[in-house]
Design a protein around this motif. Structure first.
Motif, PDB file in Angstrom:
ATOM      1  N   PRO A 244       0.808  -1.226   0.000  1.00 41.53           N
ATOM      2  CA  PRO A 244       0.000   0.000   0.000  1.00 41.53           C
ATOM      3  C   PRO A 244       0.838   1.271   0.000  1.00 41.53           C
ATOM      4  CG  PRO A 244       0.001  -0.991   2.183  1.00 41.53           C
ATOM      5  CD  PRO A 244       0.701  -1.958   1.266  1.00 41.53           C
ATOM      6  N   SER A 245       2.161   1.165   0.211  1.00 44.25           N
ATOM      7  CA  SER A 245       2.995   2.363   0.189  1.00 44.25           C
ATOM      8  C   SER A 245       2.997   3.016  -1.186  1.00 44.25           C
ATOM      9  CB  SER A 245       4.425   2.024   0.616  1.00 44.25           C
ATOM     10  OG  SER A 245       5.023   1.117  -0.299  1.00 44.25           O
ATOM     11  N   LEU A 246       2.710   2.237  -2.230  1.00 38.08           N
ATOM     12  CA  LEU A 246       2.609   2.811  -3.566  1.00 38.08           C
ATOM     13  C   LEU A 246       1.461   3.811  -3.636  1.00 38.08           C
ATOM     14  CD1 LEU A 246       3.101  -0.487  -5.625  1.00 38.08           C
ATOM     15  CD2 LEU A 246       4.804   1.304  -5.215  1.00 38.08           C
ATOM     16  N   GLU A 247       0.320   3.445  -3.012  1.00 39.33           N
ATOM     17  CA  GLU A 247      -0.820   4.358  -2.968  1.00 39.33           C
ATOM     18  C   GLU A 247      -0.536   5.552  -2.072  1.00 39.33           C
ATOM     19  OE1 GLU A 247      -4.462   1.177  -3.443  1.00 39.33           O
ATOM     20  OE2 GLU A 247      -3.153   1.023  -1.683  1.00 39.33           O
TER      21      GLU A 247
ATOM     22  N   THR B 220      -8.297  10.869  -4.398  1.00 40.34           N
ATOM     23  CA  THR B 220      -8.748   9.482  -4.258  1.00 40.34           C
ATOM     24  C   THR B 220      -8.993   8.829  -5.611  1.00 40.34           C
ATOM     25  OG1 THR B 220      -9.761   9.971  -2.124  1.00 40.34           O
ATOM     26  CG2 THR B 220     -10.524   7.996  -3.263  1.00 40.34           C
ATOM     27  N   TRP B 221      -9.685   9.541  -6.507  1.00 40.80           N
ATOM     28  CA  TRP B 221      -9.999   8.971  -7.811  1.00 40.80           C
ATOM     29  C   TRP B 221      -8.726   8.748  -8.630  1.00 40.80           C
ATOM     30  CZ3 TRP B 221     -12.979   6.140 -10.518  1.00 40.80           C
ATOM     31  CH2 TRP B 221     -12.927   6.152 -11.902  1.00 40.80           C
ATOM     32  N   ARG B 222      -7.774   9.688  -8.547  1.00 45.17           N
ATOM     33  CA  ARG B 222      -6.524   9.554  -9.301  1.00 45.17           C
ATOM     34  C   ARG B 222      -5.716   8.360  -8.776  1.00 45.17           C
ATOM     35  NH1 ARG B 222      -2.938  13.152 -11.935  1.00 45.17           N
ATOM     36  NH2 ARG B 222      -1.536  11.816 -13.142  1.00 45.17           N
ATOM     37  N   VAL B 223      -5.679   8.182  -7.458  1.00 49.53           N
ATOM     38  CA  VAL B 223      -4.959   7.045  -6.876  1.00 49.53           C
ATOM     39  C   VAL B 223      -5.612   5.731  -7.306  1.00 49.53           C
ATOM     40  CG1 VAL B 223      -4.326   5.883  -4.726  1.00 49.53           C
ATOM     41  CG2 VAL B 223      -4.125   8.367  -4.905  1.00 49.53           C
ATOM     42  N   LEU B 224      -6.943   5.704  -7.277  1.00 50.53           N
ATOM     43  CA  LEU B 224      -7.658   4.498  -7.666  1.00 50.53           C
ATOM     44  C   LEU B 224      -7.399   4.154  -9.124  1.00 50.53           C
ATOM     45  CD1 LEU B 224      -9.754   2.278  -7.003  1.00 50.53           C
ATOM     46  CD2 LEU B 224     -11.541   3.909  -7.634  1.00 50.53           C
ATOM     47  N   LYS B 225      -7.428   5.172  -9.983  1.00 45.74           N
ATOM     48  CA  LYS B 225      -7.289   4.947 -11.427  1.00 45.74           C
ATOM     49  C   LYS B 225      -5.855   4.603 -11.821  1.00 45.74           C
ATOM     50  CE  LYS B 225      -7.471   8.564 -14.137  1.00 45.74           C
ATOM     51  NZ  LYS B 225      -6.193   8.584 -14.922  1.00 45.74           N
ATOM     52  N   ASP B 226      -4.870   5.307 -11.262  1.00 44.22           N
ATOM     53  CA  ASP B 226      -3.493   5.173 -11.724  1.00 44.22           C
ATOM     54  C   ASP B 226      -2.640   4.217 -10.896  1.00 44.22           C
ATOM     55  OD1 ASP B 226      -4.071   6.951 -13.705  1.00 44.22           O
ATOM     56  OD2 ASP B 226      -3.182   8.691 -12.716  1.00 44.22           O
ATOM     57  N   VAL B 227      -3.084   3.872  -9.676  1.00 42.76           N
ATOM     58  CA  VAL B 227      -2.278   3.005  -8.825  1.00 42.76           C
ATOM     59  C   VAL B 227      -3.044   1.754  -8.408  1.00 42.76           C
ATOM     60  CG1 VAL B 227      -0.907   2.832  -6.708  1.00 42.76           C
ATOM     61  CG2 VAL B 227      -1.009   5.005  -7.951  1.00 42.76           C
ATOM     62  N   SER B 228      -4.199   1.939  -7.772  1.00 43.12           N
ATOM     63  CA  SER B 228      -4.925   0.790  -7.230  1.00 43.12           C
ATOM     64  C   SER B 228      -5.409  -0.152  -8.326  1.00 43.12           C
ATOM     65  CB  SER B 228      -6.123   1.272  -6.396  1.00 43.12           C
ATOM     66  OG  SER B 228      -5.704   2.069  -5.317  1.00 43.12           O
ATOM     67  N   PHE B 229      -6.017   0.403  -9.370  1.00 46.07           N
ATOM     68  CA  PHE B 229      -6.536  -0.477 -10.412  1.00 46.07           C
ATOM     69  C   PHE B 229      -5.437  -1.221 -11.161  1.00 46.07           C
ATOM     70  CE2 PHE B 229      -8.211  -1.556 -14.618  1.00 46.07           C
ATOM     71  CZ  PHE B 229      -9.302  -2.330 -14.229  1.00 46.07           C
TER      72      PHE B 229
END
Length: 366
Positions: free
Chosen positions: A134-137, A147-156
C-alpha cells in the motif's frame, strides 16, 4: 476423442456447426458469458476495494457474507430465484403483483449467474489488494493525487492481473454452466451450447457425433480467455504495512446502506426463499395453514438416503482427486522448470470450461 468423433465425418460436422440452431446456441452462450462476466467483475472488484481500502463499517461481516454464494451451486441459486421471481407464483411477485418480475429471460439468467460467480472476482481481487504494497498508494497521495486519481493510476493497475484472471475464470465457468441454463433457459426458450450438447446426446447414439461437434464450439470459449494475455506486471514488496484507508466521508452511510441491501437481496433472500418453500404445501402460498413439516418425510425414503450418501461420497472423492492433481500441476508450474509445464497448466484449465456432460461424453468414447 470428442474432436475426433466430431470431425470423423466432416460433412456432418459442418452441417451441425453451421446450422441455425448451433449459431443461436453459440450467440446465446456468448451473450450470457459476456453479461455475466461484466456483472461479476464490476461487483467483485468494487466490493473487494470497499472491504480492503476504505473505512467502511462492518467489513468483517461483509467479507464473510459476500463469500456465501461461492459455496452455493448455481443450480440451487436458480431454484431460489425461480421461487422468488417466477412470474406467476414467485414470492416477490406475490408482493409486487403477478408478472412484476420474470426470472425466465436472458436478464434473469445473467442475474442468477452473476450473483453466483462474483465471489470468484471478489476473493481474487481482495487477495491481490491485501498482498500488494500500500505504500505505492500512499506515495501517490503524498504527491498530491486525489482518491480517484490514486484508484485509477495506482490501485486499479495493482488489481488488473487479478481482475483479468478472475474475469476469464467467470467467462469459462458461465460458458460451461448447465444447471441454471436448463432450469431458466429452457423455460425462456433460450439456446446455449451446454444444453444443446446434452439434448443432442440424449437423442441416442446417433446424437453422439452432433454432441461432439457442438462440444468443439464450446472449446473455443475455453481458449479465448486463455489466449488473451495482459501486459506483464511486477510489483516489488517487502512486508506490507497497514494500508491507509480511504475515508468515504458523506458517502459512508449511503454505501453502507447499498452494501447491506445487496447482502439482503443477493445473499440472504435466495437462502430464505428456499428454506421457506421447503415448508409449503403449495408454492407461493404464504398463509399459515399452508405450512407443513410433511415435506421433509421424503428424506426418510430409501432412494433419497442413498442419494445423500452417494453425493457425499462423490464429493469427498472428487475433492481429494482435485486437490492432489491440482496441487501437483500448480507445483510443477510455479516451483519447477519442467518443460511443458505451461501447456499442462493450460490443459488443466481447459477442463474448467468443459461441462460435465462433455467430459462424460469423452469418457464414453474412450
Amino acid at each position: 476423442l470428442v474432436v475426433t468423433k466430431a470431425t470423423g465425418s466432416l460433412r456432418h460436422f459442418w452441417d451441425t456447426v453451421s446450422a441455425d440452431e448451433a449459431w443461436d446456441a453459440t450467440l446465446g452462450t456468448l451473450q450470457l458469458s459476456v453479461g455475466t462476466t461484466l456483472m461479476a467483475v464490476v461487483l467483485g472488484t468494487a466490493l473487494a476495494w470497499l472491504t480492503t481500502r476504505t473505512d467502511l463499517p462492518w467489513k468483517g461481516f461483509f467479507r464473510s457474507t459476500l463469500t456465501v454464494p461461492y459455496i452455493i451451486p448455481p443450480y440451487i441459486a436458480a431454484v431460489a430465484w425461480i421461487t422468488l421471481a417466477n412470474p406467476s407464483v414467485g414470492l416477490l411477485n406475490k408482493l409486487f403483483g403477478a408478472g412484476a418480475l420474470d426470472i425466465y429471460s436472458m436478464t434473469g439468467l445473467t442475474w442468477v449467474l452473476g450473483l453466483s460467480f462474483y465471489p470468484y472476482v471478489f476473493l481474487t481481487v481482495r487477495a491481490a489488494l491485501e498482498s500488494a504494497d500500500p505504500s505505492l498508494e500512499d506515495a501517490a497521495r503524498m504527491s498530491g493525487a486525489g482518491t480517484w486519481r490514486v484508484l485509477k493510476d495506482v490501485s486499479f493497475p495493482l488489481m488488473r492481473p487479478a481482475v483479468i484472471a478472475s474475469g476469464g475464470l467467470v467467462f469459462m465457468a458461465t460458458a460451461s454452466a448447465f444447471g441454471a441454463p436448463v432450469l431458466i433457459g429452457n423455460a425462456a426458450r433460450l439456446d446455449f451450447l451446454s444444453t444443446s450438447i446434452f439434448d443432442a446426446y440424449a437423442t441416442g447414439l446417433g446424437g453422439m457425433a452432433t454432441a461432439s461437434s457442438l462440444a468443439c464450439l464450446l472449446f473455443v470459449f475455453a481458449l479465448v480467455p486463455m489466449l488473451l494475455r495482459g501486459a506483464h506486471h511486477a510489483v516489488l514488496t517487502g512486508k506490507a504495512p497497514r494500508p491507509t484507508l480511504v475515508r468515504l466521508g458523506r458517502a459512508r452511510r449511503p454505501i453502507l446502506a447499498a452494501m447491506t441491501a445487496f447482502v439482503v437481496v443477493g445473499v440472504l433472500l435466495p437462502a430464505v426463499a428456499v428454506a421457506v418453500t421447503a415448508f409449503l404445501r403449495v408454492a407461493g402460498d404464504l398463509r399459515p395453514a399452508n405450512f407443513t413439516f410433511e415435506n421433509f418425510e421424503v428424506l426418510a425414503e430409501r432412494e433419497n438416503r442413498s442419494a445423500i450418501v452417494t453425493s457425499l461420497g462423490l464429493a469427498a472423492l472428487a475433492a481429494t482427486a482435485a486437490v492432489v492433481l491440482g496441487g501437483l500441476i500448480a507445483w510443477l508450474q510455479v516451483k519447477t522448470r519442467t518443460k511443458g509445464r505451461t501447456l499442462l497448466s493450460a490443459l488443466a484449465a481447459l477442463t474448467l470450461a468443459t461441462p460435465g456432460t462433455v467430459l462424460a461424453l469423452g469418457l464414453i468414447l474412450v
